[in-house]
Every structure is written in C-alpha cells, then in structure tokens.
Scaffold this motif. Sequence first.
Motif, PDB file in Angstrom:
ATOM      1  N   ARG A  89       0.841  -1.205   0.000  1.00  0.00           N
ATOM      2  CA  ARG A  89       0.000   0.000   0.000  1.00  0.00           C
ATOM      3  C   ARG A  89       0.873   1.251   0.000  1.00  0.00           C
ATOM      4  N   LEU A  90       1.388   1.595  -1.153  1.00  0.00           N
ATOM      5  CA  LEU A  90       2.223   2.775  -1.311  1.00  0.00           C
ATOM      6  C   LEU A  90       1.479   3.819  -2.132  1.00  0.00           C
ATOM      7  N   ILE A  91       1.980   5.046  -2.119  1.00  0.00           N
ATOM      8  CA  ILE A  91       1.418   6.084  -2.980  1.00  0.00           C
ATOM      9  C   ILE A  91       2.258   6.112  -4.251  1.00  0.00           C
ATOM     10  N   GLY A  92       1.689   5.568  -5.322  1.00  0.00           N
ATOM     11  CA  GLY A  92       2.447   5.322  -6.542  1.00  0.00           C
ATOM     12  C   GLY A  92       2.989   6.549  -7.227  1.00  0.00           C
ATOM     13  N   ASP A  93       2.302   7.698  -7.081  1.00  0.00           N
ATOM     14  CA  ASP A  93       2.791   8.897  -7.771  1.00  0.00           C
ATOM     15  C   ASP A  93       3.675   9.758  -6.874  1.00  0.00           C
ATOM     16  N   MET A  94       4.130   9.158  -5.772  1.00  0.00           N
ATOM     17  CA  MET A  94       5.149   9.793  -4.941  1.00  0.00           C
ATOM     18  C   MET A  94       6.447   9.023  -5.079  1.00  0.00           C
ATOM     19  N   THR A  95       7.568   9.700  -4.906  1.00  0.00           N
ATOM     20  CA  THR A  95       8.868   9.043  -5.041  1.00  0.00           C
ATOM     21  C   THR A  95       9.147   8.143  -3.843  1.00  0.00           C
ATOM     22  N   VAL A  96      10.184   7.331  -3.996  1.00  0.00           N
ATOM     23  CA  VAL A  96      10.643   6.498  -2.880  1.00  0.00           C
ATOM     24  C   VAL A  96      10.942   7.384  -1.673  1.00  0.00           C
ATOM     25  N   ASP A  97      11.678   8.479  -1.905  1.00  0.00           N
ATOM     26  CA  ASP A  97      12.056   9.377  -0.830  1.00  0.00           C
ATOM     27  C   ASP A  97      10.815   9.955  -0.141  1.00  0.00           C
ATOM     28  N   GLU A  98       9.832  10.343  -0.924  1.00  0.00           N
ATOM     29  CA  GLU A  98       8.614  10.933  -0.362  1.00  0.00           C
ATOM     30  C   GLU A  98       7.807   9.908   0.418  1.00  0.00           C
ATOM     31  N   ASN A  99       7.754   8.679  -0.055  1.00  0.00           N
ATOM     32  CA  ASN A  99       7.041   7.633   0.674  1.00  0.00           C
ATOM     33  C   ASN A  99       7.690   7.358   2.022  1.00  0.00           C
ATOM     34  N   LEU A 100       9.013   7.370   2.058  1.00  0.00           N
ATOM     35  CA  LEU A 100       9.709   7.162   3.327  1.00  0.00           C
ATOM     36  C   LEU A 100       9.441   8.315   4.292  1.00  0.00           C
ATOM     37  N   LEU A 147      10.135  -1.227  -0.067  1.00  0.00           N
ATOM     38  CA  LEU A 147       9.741   0.135   0.279  1.00  0.00           C
ATOM     39  C   LEU A 147       8.607   0.123   1.307  1.00  0.00           C
ATOM     40  N   GLY A 148       7.655  -0.805   1.160  1.00  0.00           N
ATOM     41  CA  GLY A 148       6.574  -0.905   2.130  1.00  0.00           C
ATOM     42  C   GLY A 148       7.083  -1.234   3.521  1.00  0.00           C
ATOM     43  N   ILE A 149       8.052  -2.142   3.597  1.00  0.00           N
ATOM     44  CA  ILE A 149       8.642  -2.488   4.893  1.00  0.00           C
ATOM     45  C   ILE A 149       9.424  -1.297   5.445  1.00  0.00           C
ATOM     46  N   ALA A 150      10.232  -0.662   4.587  1.00  0.00           N
ATOM     47  CA  ALA A 150      11.031   0.482   5.024  1.00  0.00           C
ATOM     48  C   ALA A 150      10.141   1.613   5.518  1.00  0.00           C
ATOM     49  N   GLN A 151       9.045   1.861   4.816  1.00  0.00           N
ATOM     50  CA  GLN A 151       8.127   2.929   5.223  1.00  0.00           C
ATOM     51  C   GLN A 151       7.552   2.663   6.611  1.00  0.00           C
ATOM     52  N   ALA A 152       7.164   1.394   6.872  1.00  0.00           N
ATOM     53  CA  ALA A 152       6.616   1.036   8.183  1.00  0.00           C
ATOM     54  C   ALA A 152       7.654   1.150   9.287  1.00  0.00           C
ATOM     55  N   LEU A 153       8.934   1.024   8.927  1.00  0.00           N
ATOM     56  CA  LEU A 153      10.005   1.087   9.915  1.00  0.00           C
ATOM     57  C   LEU A 153      10.462   2.508  10.232  1.00  0.00           C
ATOM     58  N   MET A 154      10.050   3.468   9.432  1.00  0.00           N
ATOM     59  CA  MET A 154      10.549   4.835   9.613  1.00  0.00           C
ATOM     60  C   MET A 154      10.278   5.412  10.997  1.00  0.00           C
ATOM     61  N   PRO A 155       9.100   5.159  11.629  1.00  0.00           N
ATOM     62  CA  PRO A 155       8.859   5.744  12.962  1.00  0.00           C
ATOM     63  C   PRO A 155       9.487   4.945  14.109  1.00  0.00           C
ATOM     64  N   GLU A 156      10.389   4.022  13.792  1.00  0.00           N
ATOM     65  CA  GLU A 156      11.121   3.230  14.789  1.00  0.00           C
ATOM     66  C   GLU A 156      10.193   2.355  15.641  1.00  0.00           C
ATOM     67  N   PRO A 157       9.402   1.487  15.013  1.00  0.00           N
ATOM     68  CA  PRO A 157       8.510   0.622  15.791  1.00  0.00           C
ATOM     69  C   PRO A 157       9.276  -0.439  16.574  1.00  0.00           C
ATOM     70  N   ARG A 158       8.648  -0.918  17.640  1.00  0.00           N
ATOM     71  CA  ARG A 158       9.176  -2.048  18.396  1.00  0.00           C
ATOM     72  C   ARG A 158       8.471  -3.335  18.018  1.00  0.00           C
ATOM     73  N   LEU A 159       7.266  -3.208  17.473  1.00  0.00           N
ATOM     74  CA  LEU A 159       6.472  -4.357  17.033  1.00  0.00           C
ATOM     75  C   LEU A 159       6.029  -4.104  15.607  1.00  0.00           C
ATOM     76  N   LEU A 160       6.345  -5.044  14.705  1.00  0.00           N
ATOM     77  CA  LEU A 160       6.010  -4.896  13.295  1.00  0.00           C
ATOM     78  C   LEU A 160       5.020  -5.983  12.891  1.00  0.00           C
ATOM     79  N   LEU A 161       3.883  -5.570  12.337  1.00  0.00           N
ATOM     80  CA  LEU A 161       2.893  -6.483  11.790  1.00  0.00           C
ATOM     81  C   LEU A 161       3.102  -6.540  10.276  1.00  0.00           C
ATOM     82  N   VAL A 162       3.262  -7.744   9.738  1.00  0.00           N
ATOM     83  CA  VAL A 162       3.584  -7.904   8.317  1.00  0.00           C
ATOM     84  C   VAL A 162       2.570  -8.853   7.693  1.00  0.00           C
ATOM     85  N   ASP A 163       1.840  -8.366   6.697  1.00  0.00           N
ATOM     86  CA  ASP A 163       0.748  -9.122   6.094  1.00  0.00           C
ATOM     87  C   ASP A 163       1.137  -9.610   4.700  1.00  0.00           C
TER      88      ASP A 163
END
Length: 244
Positions: A89-100, A147-163
């Motif tokens: 679930r990314l925003i396709g018309d945004m860059t990698v940098d912007e998604n992060l 990129l989806g995993i990296a985006q979810a990791l940006m706020p420094e989570p301690r628990l990651l849910l991966v679907d």
Amino acid sequence: MSEILKVDSLATGYGDLRVVWDVSFSVEQGEVLALLGRNGAGKSTILRAIMGLNAVHKGSIEYDGDDLGSLPAYERVSRGLGFVQEGKRLIGDMTVDENLRLGANVKRWNRRQLAPRMEWAYDMFPVLRDRRSSLAAMLSGGQQQMLGIAQALMPEPRLLLVDEPSAGLAPAIVGDVLDTLARLQETGMSIVLVEQSVDFALSLASHVVVVDLGHLVFSSRADAPGVRAAVRDAYLGRSEVEAQ
C-alpha cells in the motif's frame, strides 16, 4: 523476555459483520510469531484490529502492558506499532524518498532529526537508495515490498505487523524479503507475520498459531516435534490442537 503484545479473546470484524470470534495469543519482545490459516480465516482482520483499523467487538489487545482500547491507528504508530499491509500500500505517484518521509510523518521530526533515519533506511535497503527519486509505481514488485517495509520502519517501531510479504513475488525475491525480516528480528524487533507459505513462516518464527473461520485452532513453538504436520492438519480443519 517480556511480553510486548497480548491478544485476549479477540472478536472483531467489519462493522456489524463479525469475522474473528475468539482468538488469543501473546508475543514476547524479540519474538517472531507466525499467524497462519487458510484464505478468509481472519488473519488480516486480526492485524487490522491490533492496529486500530477494525473495531474490537469483544476481548482486549494490550501493547507493552497497556490496553489499547479505542486508540486510533496513528497513536498506535506513535507508541511503537508498525504495519506492512498486504498488497504494498504505497502512494504510486510519490517518489521512494517521499514515501519514506510520509512513513515518518507521525514523529513530526524536523529535517535535521529525520536525516539520520532516512540514511538508516537506505543503508538497510540499499536497493532503494539508487531509486530514491523514482516513483513508487515504477518499482518492481520486490522493490515495492522493500519500500513498504522500510516505510513502516521509519517511525522506529518495536512491534512490526507484516501481512503476506511474499505474495506475488518471484522465489528469488522472497528470499530477500525473508533475509530482511530475519535481520530485523536479530535487532530485537518483535514481528507478527501473516503468511500463506508455511515454509517461509516457520523458517523465521519462534511461535506459530493457526486460525480457521475466526477461531484459534492451533498454537505451538515453531520448533516443536511434528509441528509441520500439525499445522497441515489445522489447515485442513482436522482437529483443534495445542502443542507445548
């Protein structure tokens, strides 16, 4: 190890439609828990309830000892929960940098505070560094998953849910995703992994639970004797089993 997540007698669904009826499990700090089951069993619905995207009809969800109650999703992210949704679930018309950067938005960091986290992401996922100015929609399926995993990791989570991280990916890319999740687990991150591939899930998990038709039908240490056969039987609905 301390308990970071406790799901107790959870019932949840979509509006008045109940999909999950009675599911309980816990996750220890640094543990990978594989949440398995057939399509439609309620796995993704459970993850959405943990993230506050689906209402809890009954039971409770505790994170780090606190009942999450009706806390909205963005507050859960700020407390240390991350979610990699199925389907990249990314925003396709945004860059990698912007998604992060969007992934880190909940932290409200200024540019100086954000810079080291951006560098961390590109060090963790070097394939993204070379594509940082590319639109997310132009990435390959594997790159989008990273990129989806990296985006979810940006706020420094301690628990990651991966679907369903391996869904639609070539076998070679699936190996890269598995290696990435293993590296995260080695840092002490806790992971709840929903995955159709039993081999993929059991190669990473320390604990496994199986749900069917919204009910917990199997729970075991992933390294317990006979666990693969027991998981297979649970998938086929042959019995309700709990191994130690």
